[in-house]
Every structure is written in C-alpha cells, then in structure tokens.
Design a protein around this motif. Sequence first.
Motif, PDB file in Angstrom:
ATOM      1  N   ARG A  38       0.838  -1.206   0.000  1.00  0.00           N
ATOM      2  CA  ARG A  38       0.000   0.000   0.000  1.00  0.00           C
ATOM      3  C   ARG A  38       0.865   1.245   0.000  1.00  0.00           C
ATOM      4  NH1 ARG A  38      -4.976   0.445   4.146  1.00  0.00           N
ATOM      5  NH2 ARG A  38      -5.627  -1.178   2.715  1.00  0.00           N
ATOM      6  N   ASP A  51      -2.100  -3.069  -3.800  1.00  0.00           N
ATOM      7  CA  ASP A  51      -3.135  -2.680  -2.833  1.00  0.00           C
ATOM      8  C   ASP A  51      -3.399  -1.193  -3.090  1.00  0.00           C
ATOM      9  OD1 ASP A  51      -4.728  -3.659  -0.418  1.00  0.00           O
ATOM     10  OD2 ASP A  51      -3.813  -1.857   0.392  1.00  0.00           O
ATOM     11  N   GLY A  54      -3.252   2.437  -3.862  1.00  0.00           N
ATOM     12  CA  GLY A  54      -2.184   3.320  -4.334  1.00  0.00           C
ATOM     13  C   GLY A  54      -1.131   2.633  -5.191  1.00  0.00           C
ATOM     14  N   THR A  76     -10.880  -8.939  -7.614  1.00  0.00           N
ATOM     15  CA  THR A  76     -11.435  -8.621  -6.297  1.00  0.00           C
ATOM     16  C   THR A  76     -12.897  -8.174  -6.442  1.00  0.00           C
ATOM     17  OG1 THR A  76      -9.224  -7.964  -5.613  1.00  0.00           O
ATOM     18  CG2 THR A  76     -11.032  -7.312  -4.176  1.00  0.00           C
ATOM     19  N   PHE A 125     -13.965   4.220  -5.401  1.00  0.00           N
ATOM     20  CA  PHE A 125     -14.155   3.970  -6.839  1.00  0.00           C
ATOM     21  C   PHE A 125     -12.812   3.706  -7.502  1.00  0.00           C
ATOM     22  CE2 PHE A 125     -16.151   4.874 -11.047  1.00  0.00           C
ATOM     23  CZ  PHE A 125     -17.271   4.074 -10.879  1.00  0.00           C
ATOM     24  N   GLY A 126     -11.957   2.955  -6.777  1.00  0.00           N
ATOM     25  CA  GLY A 126     -10.684   2.524  -7.353  1.00  0.00           C
ATOM     26  C   GLY A 126     -10.861   1.156  -7.977  1.00  0.00           C
ATOM     27  N   ASN A 127      -9.823   0.351  -7.897  1.00  0.00           N
ATOM     28  CA  ASN A 127      -9.890  -0.989  -8.498  1.00  0.00           C
ATOM     29  C   ASN A 127     -11.097  -1.761  -7.952  1.00  0.00           C
ATOM     30  OD1 ASN A 127      -9.148  -4.040  -7.922  1.00  0.00           O
ATOM     31  ND2 ASN A 127      -8.188  -3.483  -9.853  1.00  0.00           N
ATOM     32  N   VAL A 128     -11.202  -1.865  -6.641  1.00  0.00           N
ATOM     33  CA  VAL A 128     -12.241  -2.727  -6.052  1.00  0.00           C
ATOM     34  C   VAL A 128     -13.631  -2.100  -6.206  1.00  0.00           C
ATOM     35  CG1 VAL A 128     -12.993  -3.942  -3.976  1.00  0.00           C
ATOM     36  CG2 VAL A 128     -10.544  -3.605  -4.405  1.00  0.00           C
ATOM     37  N   ASP A 145     -15.658   8.549  -4.036  1.00  0.00           N
ATOM     38  CA  ASP A 145     -14.207   8.389  -3.909  1.00  0.00           C
ATOM     39  C   ASP A 145     -13.693   9.506  -3.026  1.00  0.00           C
ATOM     40  OD1 ASP A 145     -13.993  10.612  -5.531  1.00  0.00           O
ATOM     41  OD2 ASP A 145     -13.025   9.589  -7.200  1.00  0.00           O
ATOM     42  N   ILE A 146     -12.407   9.753  -3.087  1.00  0.00           N
ATOM     43  CA  ILE A 146     -11.815  10.749  -2.192  1.00  0.00           C
ATOM     44  C   ILE A 146     -12.442  12.132  -2.395  1.00  0.00           C
ATOM     45  CG2 ILE A 146      -9.879  11.292  -3.769  1.00  0.00           C
ATOM     46  CD1 ILE A 146      -8.586  10.761  -0.562  1.00  0.00           C
ATOM     47  N   ASN A 183     -18.867  11.640   2.121  1.00  0.00           N
ATOM     48  CA  ASN A 183     -18.579  10.210   2.225  1.00  0.00           C
ATOM     49  C   ASN A 183     -19.244   9.594   3.440  1.00  0.00           C
ATOM     50  OD1 ASN A 183     -17.102   8.425   0.423  1.00  0.00           O
ATOM     51  ND2 ASN A 183     -15.674  10.130   0.273  1.00  0.00           N
ATOM     52  N   ALA A 221     -13.248   1.295   0.109  1.00  0.00           N
ATOM     53  CA  ALA A 221     -12.218   2.338   0.094  1.00  0.00           C
ATOM     54  C   ALA A 221     -11.109   2.027   1.088  1.00  0.00           C
ATOM     55  CB  ALA A 221     -12.840   3.691   0.409  1.00  0.00           C
ATOM     56  N   MET A 222     -11.444   2.059   2.370  1.00  0.00           N
ATOM     57  CA  MET A 222     -10.390   1.937   3.380  1.00  0.00           C
ATOM     58  C   MET A 222     -10.962   1.447   4.702  1.00  0.00           C
ATOM     59  SD  MET A 222     -10.089   6.002   3.630  1.00  0.00           S
ATOM     60  CE  MET A 222      -8.745   6.017   4.788  1.00  0.00           C
ATOM     61  N   ALA A 245     -13.420  -3.493   0.939  1.00  0.00           N
ATOM     62  CA  ALA A 245     -12.179  -3.011   1.554  1.00  0.00           C
ATOM     63  C   ALA A 245     -11.747  -3.976   2.650  1.00  0.00           C
ATOM     64  CB  ALA A 245     -12.396  -1.625   2.146  1.00  0.00           C
ATOM     65  N   ASN A 246     -10.514  -3.823   3.098  1.00  0.00           N
ATOM     66  CA  ASN A 246     -10.038  -4.552   4.272  1.00  0.00           C
ATOM     67  C   ASN A 246     -10.348  -3.724   5.508  1.00  0.00           C
ATOM     68  OD1 ASN A 246      -8.707  -6.933   3.197  1.00  0.00           O
ATOM     69  ND2 ASN A 246      -7.267  -5.500   2.244  1.00  0.00           N
TER      70      ASN A 246
HETATM   71  P1  NAD Z   1      -7.470   2.048  -5.043  1.00  0.00           P
HETATM   72  O1  NAD Z   1      -6.318   2.886  -4.644  1.00  0.00           O
HETATM   73  O2  NAD Z   1      -7.569   1.518  -6.430  1.00  0.00           O
HETATM   74  O3  NAD Z   1      -8.847   2.832  -4.742  1.00  0.00           O
HETATM   75  C1  NAD Z   1      -9.156   3.395  -3.501  1.00  0.00           C
HETATM   76  C2  NAD Z   1     -10.408   4.239  -3.698  1.00  0.00           C
HETATM   77  O4  NAD Z   1     -10.853   4.732  -2.427  1.00  0.00           O
HETATM   78  C3  NAD Z   1     -10.192   5.457  -4.586  1.00  0.00           C
HETATM   79  O5  NAD Z   1     -11.350   5.649  -5.388  1.00  0.00           O
HETATM   80  C4  NAD Z   1     -10.050   6.601  -3.576  1.00  0.00           C
HETATM   81  O6  NAD Z   1     -10.408   7.857  -4.138  1.00  0.00           O
HETATM   82  C5  NAD Z   1     -11.056   6.148  -2.557  1.00  0.00           C
HETATM   83  N1  NAD Z   1     -10.863   6.773  -1.261  1.00  0.00           N
HETATM   84  C6  NAD Z   1      -9.708   7.065  -0.630  1.00  0.00           C
HETATM   85  N2  NAD Z   1      -9.981   7.664   0.534  1.00  0.00           N
HETATM   86  C7  NAD Z   1     -11.319   7.730   0.629  1.00  0.00           C
HETATM   87  C8  NAD Z   1     -12.220   8.244   1.603  1.00  0.00           C
HETATM   88  N3  NAD Z   1     -11.770   8.829   2.714  1.00  0.00           N
HETATM   89  N4  NAD Z   1     -13.542   8.100   1.378  1.00  0.00           N
HETATM   90  C9  NAD Z   1     -13.990   7.505   0.258  1.00  0.00           C
HETATM   91  N5  NAD Z   1     -13.214   7.040  -0.699  1.00  0.00           N
HETATM   92  C10 NAD Z   1     -11.889   7.146  -0.513  1.00  0.00           C
HETATM   93  O7  NAD Z   1      -7.509   0.853  -3.956  1.00  0.00           O
HETATM   94  P2  NAD Z   1      -8.190  -0.572  -4.117  1.00  0.00           P
HETATM   95  O8  NAD Z   1      -7.166  -1.520  -4.622  1.00  0.00           O
HETATM   96  O9  NAD Z   1      -9.510  -0.433  -4.797  1.00  0.00           O
HETATM   97  O10 NAD Z   1      -8.400  -0.937  -2.581  1.00  0.00           O
HETATM   98  C11 NAD Z   1      -9.547  -0.487  -1.849  1.00  0.00           C
HETATM   99  C12 NAD Z   1      -9.692  -1.366  -0.620  1.00  0.00           C
HETATM  100  O11 NAD Z   1      -9.823  -2.734  -1.026  1.00  0.00           O
HETATM  101  C13 NAD Z   1      -8.520  -1.348   0.348  1.00  0.00           C
HETATM  102  O12 NAD Z   1      -9.014  -1.528   1.658  1.00  0.00           O
HETATM  103  C14 NAD Z   1      -7.717  -2.561  -0.062  1.00  0.00           C
HETATM  104  O13 NAD Z   1      -6.914  -3.066   1.017  1.00  0.00           O
HETATM  105  C15 NAD Z   1      -8.841  -3.518  -0.370  1.00  0.00           C
HETATM  106  N6  NAD Z   1      -8.476  -4.650  -1.240  1.00  0.00           N
HETATM  107  C16 NAD Z   1      -7.914  -4.447  -2.480  1.00  0.00           C
HETATM  108  C17 NAD Z   1      -7.635  -5.547  -3.281  1.00  0.00           C
HETATM  109  C18 NAD Z   1      -7.108  -5.400  -4.679  1.00  0.00           C
HETATM  110  O14 NAD Z   1      -6.986  -6.424  -5.371  1.00  0.00           O
HETATM  111  N7  NAD Z   1      -6.827  -4.206  -5.153  1.00  0.00           N
HETATM  112  C19 NAD Z   1      -7.868  -6.841  -2.810  1.00  0.00           C
HETATM  113  C20 NAD Z   1      -8.455  -7.005  -1.551  1.00  0.00           C
HETATM  114  C21 NAD Z   1      -8.765  -5.894  -0.784  1.00  0.00           C
END
Ligand code: NAD
Length: 424
Positions: free
Chosen positions: A81, A153, A155, A197, A226-229, A249-250, A288, A303-304, A325-326
């Motif tokens: 991360r 993960d 970022g 995921t 609205f990131g990957n997951v 998202d953020i 949010n 998200a987080m 999210a985790n």
């Molecule tokens: P990412 O960086 O692709 O996306 C994160 C998203 O959360 C972004 O849209 C960001 O703008 C948004 N965000 C950040 N802070 C925020 C806030 N305060 N309020 C609302 N939105 C906010 O990350 P990701 O890979 O999508 O991961 C998201 C969660 O899923 C994390 O908890 C990560 O540990 C978990 N996860 C990810 C994977 C994976 O394969 N990428 C697998 C299992 C779990």
Amino acid sequence: MTDISSKGAPQYNPLESMMSRFNEAVNILGLDDHFASVLKAPDKVVMVNIPVTMDDGTIKVFEGYRVVHSVHLGPSKGGIRYSMDVHLDEVKALAAWMTWKCAVVNIPYGGAKGGIKCDPRSMSKGELERLTRGYTLSMKDVFGEDKDIPAPDMGTGQQEMAWILDEFSKIRGQNSWGVVTGKPLVLGGSQGRVEATGRGVMVSTRSALAKLGIKSTEATCVVQGFGNVGSISAKLISKLGVKIVGISDISGGYYNPEGIDVEAAIAFVANSPTRSLEGFTAGEKVSNSDLLTLPCDVLVPAAMEDQITAENAADIKAKLIVEGANGPTTADADPILNSKGILVVPDILANAGGVTVSYFEWVQNRLGYYWTEERVHRRADRVMKMAFDNVYAASGKYKVNMRIAAYIVAIDKVASTLKLRGSF
Ligand code: NAD
C-alpha cells in the motif's frame, strides 16, 4: 479502541479490530492459549528507510514496512500500500487478515502486507519508480517466489508490480516471474486479475442476496470507493440487475436514486485530470459519511478501514454489507449491525477474489502455461462460492455472524496445520 491520532494515524486501530474478532473466534473454538499466542504474533516485521532522489534534485527518505504474519500454509502473500496513512499497526492487521483470507478460500499461502508512507498522487512516475525499486532492494531477502509474494493494494497497481519484478529479477540475475502478482499481462500477469477482487465481491453479493431472498433486479446498492475494487464491484453488481444509487471516492459521494451509469462513471474517471469523480454531475453530491447511511439494500465499503463505526452503524439502512475493503467495519460496530439484523459478508471472505486470482497467476508463472479469461473466472467464481457456502454453514453451526464464522474457519485451519507441523 486506541487514540493514536497524535501520530497522525486514524482514531481507530485496525490491529485492535482484528485482534478482538480473533479472540472471540479463538474462545469459541476453545483453542489452546499457546497456539493462539503463536497465531497472534507476526513471524517477521521489517521496517526500512528508502532514500529517493526527487525530480527537483532533493533527497527524500520514505518509511517502508513489510510484515510477514504467517507462513504455515505456504509462502506469505499480500499487497503493498502507498498512502500517507500507512502505519505499523495497520500493516500488521492487514498481514494477519491475509493469513485468515487465504485460509478462508483454501489457498496454500500464509499472510503478509507491505506499505510505504507516501502520497503517490503527488509524485511523478520517475519518483514512484525510484521509490518502488528502492523498496524492492531493501526487501530483497524478504521477497521470493517461495517465500513472500507481494501484490497491489491501495495506491499501487500493475506498473509498480512490473518495477518490483524487474528490480528483483536484476538482483537475482534471472527473471523471477512468480515473485509478485498483479503484473501486466505481457509480463506474466493473469487474465482476470484486474477484475478479480470486484468479481469476488459480486459473487459474494449474489450469494448473500439469494440467502436473504432479495431479487437482484429489485435491489439497490451504494458503493464507497471507486478505485480498483469499488469501480469493478459497482460495474459487476450492476450487471446482476442491481441498481447502483450511490458511488464515491476521495472527492466525495454521488447519489442518484434513479441509478448511476457505472460504465459512464468509470469513463469519467479515466478521462479526468485528477483521476477521480471530482466534477461528476450524474448524481447529487453528498459527503462520504452521508453516503454510508443512504437508503439502499446493499452497501459495499470498498475504500479503506474504519468507515462503519459505533458512531454511524445505527444509521445504516442497508440489509446487506459486502466488505470490498479490508477492515472497513470497526469491532465496536459489529454488535450494532448484528442487532439490526444486517447480514455482513466480511472482508476476509468478500474481497478474497483478488488473492485467489493472484494464486492462479503464480501457478501459471510456475507452469509457464497461461489460462483463458473464461477459465480464470470460472475457477475463481467456484472458489468464492464454495468459501461463501462454507462460512455461511459455519455461521449456522456455531450460531455466530458471518465475520466470526470466517475467523473460526480460518483459525481452525491454520491452527490444525500448526499442530501437525509441530515446529516449536
Ligand atoms: P485504489 O487505490 O484503487 O482505490 C481506492 C479508492 O478509495 C479510490 O477511489 C479513492 O479515491 C477512494 N478513497 C480514498 N480515501 C477515501 C475516503 N476517505 N472516502 C472515500 N473514498 C476514498 O484501492 P483498491 O485496490 O480499490 O483498494 C480499496 C480497498 O480494497 C482497500 O481496503 C484494499 O486493502 C482492499 N483490497 C484491495 C484488493 C485489490 O486487489 N486491489 C484486494 C483485496 C482488498
């Protein structure tokens, strides 16, 4: 709950959230204290300082971590991360969650997690590359195809994984395809990894809606993040016929009770200079925190950590929460959600599709034989469905919620391996 805000970290401590569920499951299982104490403590905690030459010529030192929680079921596995919020207790919690997650979906891995305290959005590509290569060099004795295998993960994504692969391969003097997963396809990545995921979140949502007797075509859903997951979960859940009424998202939340066109929102972010939903007009802007309490059937926090807490749990209107999210729910929120009869599909089950396809990627790298997208989806969906059914059955057997049931299934599996190996 520990207030560690003086260190710039959040008010809730995810390690304490994890430990409180762990202790509850251990008590129900009647696990011997000695085994519990081994499972509690991470195997290895590595902290490094990474000097990076920035584009303006100055040198900045970044703090990096890798925590290996366990290697009892196989090499440790877990993402890296990049965030300013990264702190050691968070990485320890995330590493332990990886152990439980791999055990829940029955894949032969232990758990680990890494993190670098940095703001990737404010760094150039060159700075990110130097940081990632520096971190890999610092972790050269930790990482390895049969030792510890990182993945993306928050970022981080395919590009960072490609740099890790390249740096590690240079250090070893040979291509080490299996040292990292979540790689681009041309560098030994797997079909279906990017969506994995979110796809697992969709399969969990489909299974849970069926248990609740809710038709997907009559359901509404709100997704936080609205990131990957988040974006892929929203897209695939909408393909089940569920109406997505809120996304965020953020930059904030966007609510439209008539439904949001998720593909259009994804295209909006891809074309936006800030790579965010900032300026998205197809929904009313909400905060949010308000987003989480919008009227809907399904809530997907993606998200987080620490988003659903004792402060807002009572106001949540969803009947089903599927944790993309985790650690999005703090331990003190669990009893409130239980008392409201909300079904929670916990993180260590709901978001395990990512590590499942990471495992498939590693298997393909080792075989040198690559599967079709259709095969990856079919096998991953089967793993997720079986894991859901297994945890659901355990929740009936032990008369506990699905979160504690998932911990019971996972801890039981890792503890029995530990007993058989008898290595101490
Ligand atoms: P990412 O960086 O692709 O996306 C994160 C998203 O959360 C972004 O849209 C960001 O703008 C948004 N965000 C950040 N802070 C925020 C806030 N305060 N309020 C609302 N939105 C906010 O990350 P990701 O890979 O999508 O991961 C998201 C969660 O899923 C994390 O908890 C990560 O540990 C978990 N996860 C990810 C994977 C994976 O394969 N990428 C697998 C299992 C779990």
